[in-house]
Design a protein around this motif. Structure first.
Motif, PDB file in Angstrom:
ATOM      1  N   ILE A  18      -6.830   9.128  -8.333  1.00  0.00           N
ATOM      2  CA  ILE A  18      -6.538   7.685  -7.992  1.00  0.00           C
ATOM      3  C   ILE A  18      -5.031   7.199  -7.980  1.00  0.00           C
ATOM      4  O   ILE A  18      -4.434   6.521  -6.975  1.00  0.00           O
ATOM      5  N   ILE A  19      -4.423   7.755  -8.942  1.00  0.00           N
ATOM      6  CA  ILE A  19      -3.027   7.574  -9.301  1.00  0.00           C
ATOM      7  C   ILE A  19      -2.005   8.333  -8.211  1.00  0.00           C
ATOM      8  O   ILE A  19      -1.157   7.575  -7.397  1.00  0.00           O
ATOM      9  N   THR A  20      -2.533   9.405  -7.723  1.00  0.00           N
ATOM     10  CA  THR A  20      -1.772  10.162  -6.596  1.00  0.00           C
ATOM     11  C   THR A  20      -1.906   9.360  -5.241  1.00  0.00           C
ATOM     12  O   THR A  20      -1.013   9.238  -4.528  1.00  0.00           O
ATOM     13  N   LEU A  21      -3.127   9.085  -5.103  1.00  0.00           N
ATOM     14  CA  LEU A  21      -3.535   8.433  -3.724  1.00  0.00           C
ATOM     15  C   LEU A  21      -2.513   6.884  -3.695  1.00  0.00           C
ATOM     16  O   LEU A  21      -2.097   6.611  -2.717  1.00  0.00           O
ATOM     17  N   LEU A  22      -2.755   6.205  -4.784  1.00  0.00           N
ATOM     18  CA  LEU A  22      -2.134   4.783  -4.728  1.00  0.00           C
ATOM     19  C   LEU A  22      -0.644   5.292  -4.492  1.00  0.00           C
ATOM     20  O   LEU A  22       0.262   4.634  -3.665  1.00  0.00           O
ATOM     21  N   ALA A  23       0.052   6.139  -5.248  1.00  0.00           N
ATOM     22  CA  ALA A  23       1.341   6.526  -4.844  1.00  0.00           C
ATOM     23  C   ALA A  23       1.728   6.988  -3.660  1.00  0.00           C
ATOM     24  O   ALA A  23       2.865   6.482  -2.907  1.00  0.00           O
ATOM     25  N   GLN A  24       0.884   7.664  -2.743  1.00  0.00           N
ATOM     26  CA  GLN A  24       1.155   8.132  -1.462  1.00  0.00           C
ATOM     27  C   GLN A  24       0.645   6.672  -0.548  1.00  0.00           C
ATOM     28  O   GLN A  24       1.515   7.005   0.387  1.00  0.00           O
ATOM     29  N   ASN A  25       0.070   5.967  -0.839  1.00  0.00           N
ATOM     30  CA  ASN A  25      -0.376   4.882  -0.079  1.00  0.00           C
ATOM     31  C   ASN A  25       0.516   3.760  -0.210  1.00  0.00           C
ATOM     32  O   ASN A  25       0.578   2.626   0.781  1.00  0.00           O
ATOM     33  N   LEU A  26       1.460   3.526  -0.963  1.00  0.00           N
ATOM     34  CA  LEU A  26       2.393   2.416  -1.385  1.00  0.00           C
ATOM     35  C   LEU A  26       3.372   2.257  -0.100  1.00  0.00           C
ATOM     36  O   LEU A  26       4.018   3.247   0.149  1.00  0.00           O
ATOM     37  N   CYS A  72       3.027  -7.900  -3.736  1.00  0.00           N
ATOM     38  CA  CYS A  72       1.609  -8.056  -3.297  1.00  0.00           C
ATOM     39  C   CYS A  72       1.173  -6.693  -2.515  1.00  0.00           C
ATOM     40  O   CYS A  72       1.509  -6.513  -1.494  1.00  0.00           O
ATOM     41  N   LEU A  73       0.136  -6.139  -3.079  1.00  0.00           N
ATOM     42  CA  LEU A  73      -0.532  -5.198  -2.489  1.00  0.00           C
ATOM     43  C   LEU A  73      -1.288  -5.285  -1.350  1.00  0.00           C
ATOM     44  O   LEU A  73      -1.993  -6.382  -1.232  1.00  0.00           O
ATOM     45  N   THR A  74      -1.156  -4.166  -0.528  1.00  0.00           N
ATOM     46  CA  THR A  74      -2.357  -4.358   0.585  1.00  0.00           C
ATOM     47  C   THR A  74      -3.684  -4.217   0.008  1.00  0.00           C
ATOM     48  O   THR A  74      -3.574  -3.964  -1.130  1.00  0.00           O
ATOM     49  N   LYS A  75      -4.629  -4.625   0.916  1.00  0.00           N
ATOM     50  CA  LYS A  75      -6.058  -4.563   0.441  1.00  0.00           C
ATOM     51  C   LYS A  75      -6.605  -3.374  -0.089  1.00  0.00           C
ATOM     52  O   LYS A  75      -7.216  -3.092  -1.395  1.00  0.00           O
ATOM     53  N   GLU A  76      -6.092  -2.211   0.748  1.00  0.00           N
ATOM     54  CA  GLU A  76      -6.578  -0.815   0.287  1.00  0.00           C
ATOM     55  C   GLU A  76      -5.979  -0.510  -1.050  1.00  0.00           C
ATOM     56  O   GLU A  76      -6.695   0.177  -2.020  1.00  0.00           O
ATOM     57  N   ASN A  77      -4.733  -0.629  -1.209  1.00  0.00           N
ATOM     58  CA  ASN A  77      -3.912  -0.353  -2.518  1.00  0.00           C
ATOM     59  C   ASN A  77      -4.605  -1.305  -3.815  1.00  0.00           C
ATOM     60  O   ASN A  77      -4.571  -0.917  -4.795  1.00  0.00           O
ATOM     61  N   ALA A  78      -4.903  -2.562  -3.513  1.00  0.00           N
ATOM     62  CA  ALA A  78      -5.391  -3.487  -4.302  1.00  0.00           C
ATOM     63  C   ALA A  78      -6.855  -2.765  -5.005  1.00  0.00           C
ATOM     64  O   ALA A  78      -7.289  -2.801  -6.052  1.00  0.00           O
ATOM     65  N   ILE A  79      -7.627  -2.347  -3.698  1.00  0.00           N
ATOM     66  CA  ILE A  79      -8.743  -1.662  -4.324  1.00  0.00           C
ATOM     67  C   ILE A  79      -8.718  -0.470  -5.201  1.00  0.00           C
ATOM     68  O   ILE A  79      -9.340  -0.064  -5.930  1.00  0.00           O
ATOM     69  N   LEU A  80      -7.630   0.572  -4.801  1.00  0.00           N
ATOM     70  CA  LEU A  80      -7.336   1.693  -5.762  1.00  0.00           C
ATOM     71  C   LEU A  80      -6.963   1.012  -6.977  1.00  0.00           C
ATOM     72  O   LEU A  80      -7.216   1.771  -8.091  1.00  0.00           O
TER      73      LEU A  80
END
Length: 92
Positions: A18-26, A72-80
């Protein structure tokens, strides 16, 4: 001592993707520092260098960074991020 604040090794390992995906998606503005925080934590969890309260500390670091930098995070990042919060709050 209230053990609800402690995280098992399984929770630490489950948090890593989850942490890795969040870092990649920011993609939000001003998130370079947050990416560095997330990657460092992920690496330390993988190396088994984090203790039982690490996820709580990470959540605090993320929250502080978001507020301090008015991100303010994107919806996808807020879900992560919500998934990560739920993992921390999961019963042991």
């Amino acid at each position: 001592m209230d053990l609800s604040y402690y995280n098992t090794k399984a929770q630490l390992k489950a948090a890593t993707p989850i942490i890795t995906l969040l870092a990649q998606n920011l993609v939000e503005e001003n998130t370079f520092g947050l990416k560095k925080i997330l990657i460092a934590w992920s690496d330390e969890i993988e190396l088994d260098q984090k203790n039982a309260i690490s996820l709580n500390e990470l959540i605090l670091a993320i929250s502080n960074y978001l507020v301090k930098n008015q991100i303010c995070l994107t919806k996808e990042n807020a879900i992560l991020l919500k998934k990560l919060f739920e993992l921390v709050c999961a019963p042991i």
